[in-house]
Design an enzyme around this catalytic site. Sequence first.
Site, PDB file in Angstrom:
ATOM      1  N   ASP A  40     -18.831   5.776  54.335  1.00  0.00           N
ATOM      2  CA  ASP A  40     -17.428   5.745  54.761  1.00  0.00           C
ATOM      3  C   ASP A  40     -16.671   4.846  53.781  1.00  0.00           C
ATOM      4  O   ASP A  40     -17.225   4.423  52.744  1.00  0.00           O
ATOM      5  CB  ASP A  40     -17.303   5.307  56.235  1.00  0.00           C
ATOM      6  CG  ASP A  40     -17.624   3.833  56.448  1.00  0.00           C
ATOM      7  OD1 ASP A  40     -18.059   3.147  55.491  1.00  0.00           O
ATOM      8  OD2 ASP A  40     -17.445   3.352  57.593  1.00  0.00           O
ATOM      9  N   HIS A  41     -15.414   4.518  54.113  1.00  0.00           N
ATOM     10  CA  HIS A  41     -14.601   3.673  53.228  1.00  0.00           C
ATOM     11  C   HIS A  41     -15.212   2.289  53.019  1.00  0.00           C
ATOM     12  O   HIS A  41     -15.122   1.715  51.944  1.00  0.00           O
ATOM     13  CB  HIS A  41     -13.187   3.545  53.817  1.00  0.00           C
ATOM     14  CG  HIS A  41     -13.180   3.005  55.215  1.00  0.00           C
ATOM     15  ND1 HIS A  41     -13.617   3.768  56.284  1.00  0.00           N
ATOM     16  CD2 HIS A  41     -12.843   1.782  55.710  1.00  0.00           C
ATOM     17  CE1 HIS A  41     -13.529   3.034  57.392  1.00  0.00           C
ATOM     18  NE2 HIS A  41     -13.065   1.829  57.067  1.00  0.00           N
TER      19      HIS A  41
ATOM     20  N   CYS B 228     -22.351   2.263  55.254  1.00  0.00           N
ATOM     21  CA  CYS B 228     -21.065   1.955  55.904  1.00  0.00           C
ATOM     22  C   CYS B 228     -20.928   0.438  55.870  1.00  0.00           C
ATOM     23  O   CYS B 228     -21.622  -0.225  55.089  1.00  0.00           O
ATOM     24  CB  CYS B 228     -20.965   2.557  57.310  1.00  0.00           C
ATOM     25  SG  CYS B 228     -22.066   1.896  58.561  1.00  0.00           S
TER      26      CYS B 228
ATOM     27  N   THR C 115     -21.743  -1.937  58.063  1.00  0.00           N
ATOM     28  CA  THR C 115     -22.978  -2.594  58.511  1.00  0.00           C
ATOM     29  C   THR C 115     -24.225  -1.742  58.294  1.00  0.00           C
ATOM     30  O   THR C 115     -25.348  -2.257  58.374  1.00  0.00           O
ATOM     31  CB  THR C 115     -22.895  -2.855  60.026  1.00  0.00           C
ATOM     32  OG1 THR C 115     -22.667  -1.600  60.676  1.00  0.00           O
ATOM     33  CG2 THR C 115     -21.782  -3.832  60.373  1.00  0.00           C
TER      34      THR C 115
ATOM     35  N   HIS D 233     -44.679   3.065  57.523  1.00  0.00           N
ATOM     36  CA  HIS D 233     -44.979   3.231  58.946  1.00  0.00           C
ATOM     37  C   HIS D 233     -44.134   4.304  59.632  1.00  0.00           C
ATOM     38  O   HIS D 233     -44.605   4.942  60.567  1.00  0.00           O
ATOM     39  CB  HIS D 233     -44.772   1.903  59.697  1.00  0.00           C
ATOM     40  CG  HIS D 233     -45.816   0.871  59.380  1.00  0.00           C
ATOM     41  ND1 HIS D 233     -46.066  -0.217  60.191  1.00  0.00           N
ATOM     42  CD2 HIS D 233     -46.692   0.771  58.342  1.00  0.00           C
ATOM     43  CE1 HIS D 233     -47.038  -0.947  59.671  1.00  0.00           C
ATOM     44  NE2 HIS D 233     -47.426  -0.376  58.539  1.00  0.00           N
TER      45      HIS D 233
ATOM     46  N   ARG E 272     -21.195  -4.582  53.840  1.00  0.00           N
ATOM     47  CA  ARG E 272     -20.707  -5.910  54.237  1.00  0.00           C
ATOM     48  C   ARG E 272     -21.860  -6.852  54.560  1.00  0.00           C
ATOM     49  O   ARG E 272     -21.635  -7.999  54.955  1.00  0.00           O
ATOM     50  CB  ARG E 272     -19.783  -5.762  55.457  1.00  0.00           C
ATOM     51  CG  ARG E 272     -18.502  -4.987  55.133  1.00  0.00           C
ATOM     52  CD  ARG E 272     -17.677  -4.687  56.378  1.00  0.00           C
ATOM     53  NE  ARG E 272     -16.474  -3.936  56.043  1.00  0.00           N
ATOM     54  CZ  ARG E 272     -15.723  -3.273  56.925  1.00  0.00           C
ATOM     55  NH1 ARG E 272     -16.055  -3.265  58.210  1.00  0.00           N
ATOM     56  NH2 ARG E 272     -14.653  -2.616  56.536  1.00  0.00           N
TER      57      ARG E 272
ATOM     58  N   HIS F  60     -50.007   6.165  62.000  1.00  0.00           N
ATOM     59  CA  HIS F  60     -48.541   6.204  61.931  1.00  0.00           C
ATOM     60  C   HIS F  60     -48.020   7.633  62.081  1.00  0.00           C
ATOM     61  O   HIS F  60     -46.932   7.848  62.615  1.00  0.00           O
ATOM     62  CB  HIS F  60     -48.047   5.585  60.621  1.00  0.00           C
ATOM     63  CG  HIS F  60     -48.527   4.183  60.432  1.00  0.00           C
ATOM     64  ND1 HIS F  60     -48.131   3.147  61.243  1.00  0.00           N
ATOM     65  CD2 HIS F  60     -49.423   3.654  59.556  1.00  0.00           C
ATOM     66  CE1 HIS F  60     -48.732   2.034  60.865  1.00  0.00           C
ATOM     67  NE2 HIS F  60     -49.533   2.314  59.845  1.00  0.00           N
TER      68      HIS F  60
ATOM     69  N   ARG G 157     -47.574   8.431  65.684  1.00  0.00           N
ATOM     70  CA  ARG G 157     -46.370   7.803  66.264  1.00  0.00           C
ATOM     71  C   ARG G 157     -45.106   8.547  65.840  1.00  0.00           C
ATOM     72  O   ARG G 157     -44.183   8.733  66.652  1.00  0.00           O
ATOM     73  CB  ARG G 157     -46.318   6.329  65.840  1.00  0.00           C
ATOM     74  CG  ARG G 157     -47.461   5.549  66.478  1.00  0.00           C
ATOM     75  CD  ARG G 157     -47.743   4.228  65.813  1.00  0.00           C
ATOM     76  NE  ARG G 157     -48.932   3.606  66.392  1.00  0.00           N
ATOM     77  CZ  ARG G 157     -49.560   2.557  65.876  1.00  0.00           C
ATOM     78  NH1 ARG G 157     -49.125   2.003  64.757  1.00  0.00           N
ATOM     79  NH2 ARG G 157     -50.625   2.074  66.463  1.00  0.00           N
TER      80      ARG G 157
HETATM   81  C1  RB5 Z   1     -15.590   0.396  59.532  1.00  0.00           C
HETATM   82  O1  RB5 Z   1     -14.645  -0.589  59.769  1.00  0.00           O
HETATM   83  C2  RB5 Z   1     -16.912  -0.005  60.161  1.00  0.00           C
HETATM   84  O2  RB5 Z   1     -16.790   0.014  61.559  1.00  0.00           O
HETATM   85  C3  RB5 Z   1     -18.028   0.944  59.715  1.00  0.00           C
HETATM   86  O3  RB5 Z   1     -18.091   0.962  58.329  1.00  0.00           O
HETATM   87  C4  RB5 Z   1     -19.416   0.585  60.184  1.00  0.00           C
HETATM   88  O4  RB5 Z   1     -19.742  -0.735  59.924  1.00  0.00           O
HETATM   89  C5  RB5 Z   1     -19.750   1.003  61.564  1.00  0.00           C
HETATM   90  O5  RB5 Z   1     -20.871   0.858  62.046  1.00  0.00           O
END
Ligand code: RB5
Length: 149
Positions: free
Chosen positions: A7-8, A64, A66, A97, A108, A132, A135
């Site tokens: 994503d952005h 993304c 996170t 695994h 981020r 594994h 599983r």
């Molecule tokens: C975007 O602001 C953020 O929510 C997205 O990139 C991600 O971290 C979501 O899980």
Amino acid sequence: MIAIGSDHAGYLLKADIIKFLESKGLQVKDFGTNSCESVDYPDFGQAVAEAVSSKECEKGIIICGTGIGISISANKVPGIRAAICTDSYMARMSRQHNDANVLAIGERVVGPGVAFDIIETWLDTEFLGGRHQNRVNKISNIEKKYTVK
Ligand code: RB5
């Protein structure tokens, strides 16, 4: 061929990762996004996951902010085992695994150096099979139970 998408909030790291993969002679198919303009991560998680699930691409990398939202989205596609990794130990284990076929990273959360280390380890590590495999088969069975025919 490696499918890649973000994503952005993962766009800048995605651009760095594409350069990194190409510098290693790997072929990459970019599913977007193509700028830092706000978009919705499920769209890109789905596109990469479908490319891997259909075997158009061998593996996928998704980014993304996170790594969480895009990995949750990718994991809804049958046959996808997307693993969010913040270091190379997780990357190694997710291959050995869990036979992860999609790698999720948070722009981020980790910088480019750690991301490259994670990717190198993830691409170079094989699934161990054996106990594994059993599983991983159980994960597929959960998916089958809830897949509407
Ligand atoms: C975007 O602001 C953020 O929510 C997205 O990139 C991600 O971290 C979501 O899980």
